[in-house]
Scaffold this motif. Structure first.
Motif, short mmCIF file in Angstrom:
data_model
loop_
_atom_site.label_atom_id
_atom_site.label_comp_id
_atom_site.label_asym_id
_atom_site.label_seq_id
_atom_site.Cartn_x
_atom_site.Cartn_y
_atom_site.Cartn_z
N ILE A 108 0.86 -1.18 0.00
CA ILE A 108 0.00 0.00 0.00
C ILE A 108 0.90 1.24 0.00
CG2 ILE A 108 -1.90 1.19 1.14
CD1 ILE A 108 -2.56 -1.69 0.38
N ILE A 109 0.60 2.20 -0.88
CA ILE A 109 1.31 3.47 -0.87
C ILE A 109 0.33 4.59 -0.56
CG2 ILE A 109 3.15 2.71 -2.43
CD1 ILE A 109 1.69 4.23 -4.69
N GLY A 110 0.88 5.71 -0.10
CA GLY A 110 0.05 6.84 0.29
C GLY A 110 0.30 7.19 1.75
N ASP A 111 -0.30 8.26 2.20
CA ASP A 111 -0.14 8.72 3.58
C ASP A 111 -1.16 8.01 4.47
OD1 ASP A 111 0.27 10.03 5.94
OD2 ASP A 111 -0.19 12.03 5.18
N ARG A 112 -0.68 7.14 5.35
CA ARG A 112 -1.59 6.35 6.20
C ARG A 112 -2.03 7.09 7.45
NH1 ARG A 112 0.99 0.20 5.89
NH2 ARG A 112 1.73 0.35 3.72
N ALA A 113 -1.46 8.26 7.71
CA ALA A 113 -1.71 8.95 8.97
C ALA A 113 -3.18 9.25 9.20
CB ALA A 113 -0.89 10.24 9.03
#
Length: 247
Positions: A108-113
């Motif tokens: 999974i890529i992207g900002d998980r915050a």
């Protein structure tokens, strides 16, 4: 038919290492056209993901990167956003065993915050669960935006330069690529966008600098492995020069 990358020549063996990225567009429109809730289209779209992943080895795709949820998609209704998050979780739980059997590695890529803790834990789990697989590399972009990715990467580089972990002279195109979410992937050879829209929508802005693009009117729930194979056959007729000239 040869699928090459810069500096890799025209080795026919590279046809088994094609990286295709897809902007999966048109799920909501597909459902609305039938008088159904938008989430029905998203569920149908998830079925297409499964079919395409299964077909990847047969049609020459080693790396498949899918744009599932952008940083801008939070503007959608709460019902649709929550439905999509639930769909991501169900897909992972349902497909985990299948992915291991078929040799699929999922990342999974992207900002998980901004994501729910349980969903982040599920992402961590599936990445570890499939880490030993190498037949197909499935990457799903969730809460992802190209500009956001570059911002986060440059902030990380700046911190490392300030701490002495990275010398300013080491900052190169290759080094920047390593700091991006996709540092483990080759750049995409081909980017496909479904539904007839002809924009890149903040997807892989750095990585796709020399990618070929295909914009198809087919809505994602109608996009089959046969559709992809037809696109790949046409892609195989293109000549990628990477800024050079034809000899």
């Amino acid at each position: 038919m040869t699928f090459d990358q810069p500096g890799q020549g025209e080795d026919p063996a590279l046809s088994n290492h094609l990286h295709v990225a897809v902007i999966m567009d048109g799920n909501g429109r597909w459902a609305s056209n039938r008088g159904w809730p938008r989430l029905v289209g998203h569920r149908k779209g998830a079925e297409r993901v499964r079919e395409l992943v299964d077909a990847c080895p047969d049609i020459g795709i080693k790396y498949l990167t899918l744009y599932a949820f952008s940083t801008e998609n939070w503007k959608r209704t709460t019902e649709e956003v929550m439905g999509l998050m639930s769909l991501f979780a169900r897909y992972i739980k349902r497909e985990a065993g299948r992915m291991n059997r078929e040799g699929v590695r999922m990342r999974i890529i992207g900002d998980r915050a901004r994501l729910d803790n349980k969903l982040r834990e599920l992402f961590d789990w599936i990445e570890k669960e499939t880490a030993g697989n190498d037949r197909v590399h499935l990457t799903v972009a969730i809460n992802y935006g190209g500009r956001d990715e570059i911002r986060r990467a440059t902030q990380a580089m700046a911190r490392d330069v300030a701490s002495g972990a990275l010398a300013l002279e080491q900052v190169s195109d290759a080094m920047i690529s390593k700091y991006l979410d996709t540092g483990f992937l080759p750049d995409p050879d081909l980017v496909v966008r479904t539904s007839g829209e002809t924009r890149v929508s903040n997807f892989l802005l750095w990585q796709a600098a020399y990618s070929e693009y295909v914009f198809t009117p087919v809505l994602w729930p109608d996009f089959t492995p046969q559709t992809m194979n037809t696109i790949l056959q046409a892609y195989g007729e293109r000549e990628r020069r990477f800024g050079g000239v034809v000899k």
